[in-house]
Scaffold this active site. Structure first.
Site, PDB file in Angstrom:
ATOM      1  N   SER A 158       0.841  -1.197   0.000  1.00 16.98           N
ATOM      2  CA  SER A 158       0.000   0.000   0.000  1.00 16.98           C
ATOM      3  C   SER A 158       0.878   1.249   0.000  1.00 16.98           C
ATOM      4  O   SER A 158       1.685   1.432  -0.906  1.00 16.98           O
ATOM      5  CB  SER A 158      -0.967  -0.041   1.181  1.00 16.98           C
ATOM      6  OG  SER A 158      -2.008   0.908   1.015  1.00 16.98           O
ATOM      7  N   ASP A 284      -9.035  -4.189  -6.653  1.00 21.20           N
ATOM      8  CA  ASP A 284      -8.668  -3.434  -5.455  1.00 21.20           C
ATOM      9  C   ASP A 284      -9.667  -2.292  -5.245  1.00 21.20           C
ATOM     10  O   ASP A 284      -9.828  -1.439  -6.120  1.00 21.20           O
ATOM     11  CB  ASP A 284      -7.250  -2.869  -5.612  1.00 21.20           C
ATOM     12  CG  ASP A 284      -6.667  -2.317  -4.320  1.00 21.20           C
ATOM     13  OD1 ASP A 284      -7.402  -1.671  -3.554  1.00 21.20           O
ATOM     14  OD2 ASP A 284      -5.468  -2.520  -4.082  1.00 21.20           O
ATOM     15  N   HIS A 311      -7.395  -5.351  -1.660  1.00 28.28           N
ATOM     16  CA  HIS A 311      -6.296  -4.489  -1.233  1.00 28.28           C
ATOM     17  C   HIS A 311      -5.434  -5.224  -0.206  1.00 28.28           C
ATOM     18  O   HIS A 311      -5.878  -5.488   0.912  1.00 28.28           O
ATOM     19  CB  HIS A 311      -6.829  -3.177  -0.639  1.00 28.28           C
ATOM     20  CG  HIS A 311      -5.746  -2.195  -0.333  1.00 28.28           C
ATOM     21  ND1 HIS A 311      -4.955  -1.642  -1.317  1.00 28.28           N
ATOM     22  CD2 HIS A 311      -5.299  -1.681   0.848  1.00 28.28           C
ATOM     23  CE1 HIS A 311      -4.078  -0.822  -0.759  1.00 28.28           C
ATOM     24  NE2 HIS A 311      -4.264  -0.833   0.551  1.00 28.28           N
TER      25      HIS A 311
END
Length: 338
Positions: A158, A284, A311
């Protein structure tokens, strides 16, 4: 660095499929962090956790970067450095999952904390922001000098994946003897990610707002008078909080300029100087996969598009095994010495 940066990066589609019942993008994303998964991940990563030794690296601008080394011997040989996402930490489940898998396949592990993440709020007065790239690069340089690994690799998730991609463009400047970089579900265009958080399922917005406020409270408690906590709390959206944060606690004139500072779309990844893989799930809910079309990479960058994964999820089965853990291990092992 390959000078033929006019060439496009390569792309491929990941060939894996989650077990039935795990193919929903929100299920994947929630399993990346859900507390029910923690006992299983902690058990798998028990040796990593037991062997962890803390390090703090002092940076030129006053920053202090904290990390945890898990090493079989006195000195690491093959070292995997892992960076968590925004408001995550070294014990985030996706970090523990990859750390355990890599450790069991022969890697020593260094779990790095970004400023104001994990147990670090007391170390510095100025707040974390996502453009503090130089202090991360400087800390990595100090890490390689102190630990002297024979080989080392970098992987991030991320926002940590976004940092990893940007580190890959600074290898020469900071004299990093970095072998490979992997970015999993990285933030590509921060303004688009903020929009996705604000307009997606409320659970994502609520999750990150709650965690950000908790972090700000820790910062305020450690540095009285630094933060007007109520000013953050009274702003109910992440957009409003971000606008206030940028104006009050960064040198940037507005959020748009701040977000562009760490976007990796456009020309930025042309400067990648080490073999790099970018793994992103097309489902995602936080990082729009369409932003991949706006990357200008080079031959050192390969993009892996996964139809599934959400995600930071990529959960294969109800044993909570992660496809991306295996993929990253295989990538790091390609062409490795010894």
């Amino acid at each position: 660095m390959n000078d033929a940066t006019d060439d496009r990066h390569s792309e491929e589609t990941a060939e894996w499929k989650p077990q039935f019942g795990l193919r929903n993008r929100h299920v994947q994303s929630l399993f990346a962090s859900v507390k029910l998964r923690r006992p299983m991940m902690a058990k798998r990563a028990q040796e990593v956790l037991d062997r962890a030794r803390p390090y703090i690296f002092d940076c030129a601008d006053g920053g202090k970067i904290h990390g945890l080394l898990s090493c079989r011997e006195d000195k690491p040989r093959k070292l995997a450095v892992l960076i968590h996402g925004w408001e995550g930490c070294a014990d985030s489940l996706y970090i523990l999952s990859l750390a355990a898998h890599l450790y069991n396949t022969g890697y020593d592990i260094f779990r790095l904390h970004l400023r104001d993440h994990g147990p670090t709020h007391h170390l510095t007065e100025e707040l974390f922001h996502a453009n503090r790239l130089d202090e991360v690069c400087e800390a990595l340089n100090k890490m390689q000098t102190q630990l002297e690994p024979e080989q080392w690799y970098l992987a991030g998730f991320s926002l940590g994946g976004n940092f990893a991609l940007r580190v890959a463009t600074k290898v020469r400047k900071f004299e990093l003897n970095l072998s490979k970089v992997a970015a999993i579900s990285p933030v590509l265009e921060p303004m688009h990610t903020l929009w996705a958080l604000e307009h997606g399922l409320p659970i994502y917005r609520s999750y990150f707002r709650k965690k950000w406020l908790r972090s700000l409270r820790k910062k305020a408690d450690n540095h009285p008078g630094l933060i007007d906590y109520d000013a953050f709390y009274d702003r109910k959206s992440l957009t409003e909080m971000s606008d206030y944060f940028v104006g009050a606690h960064t040198p940037y004139p507005n959020s748009e300029v701040y977000f562009k500072g760490y976007a990796v779309t456009g020309e930025r990844l042309r400067q990648i100087q080490v073999e790099t893989r970018l793994v992103l799930a097309e489902d995602d809910p936080v990082i729009p996969a369409r932003d991949l079309e706006h990357l200008n990479g080079n031959p050192l960058l390969k993009i892996i598009r996964s139809p599934y994964g959400g995600h930071c999820g990529f959960i294969e089965n109800f044993k909570m095994e992660s496809w991306v853990d295996r993929y990253i291990a295989d990538f790091l092992a390609e062409g490795a010495q010894g």
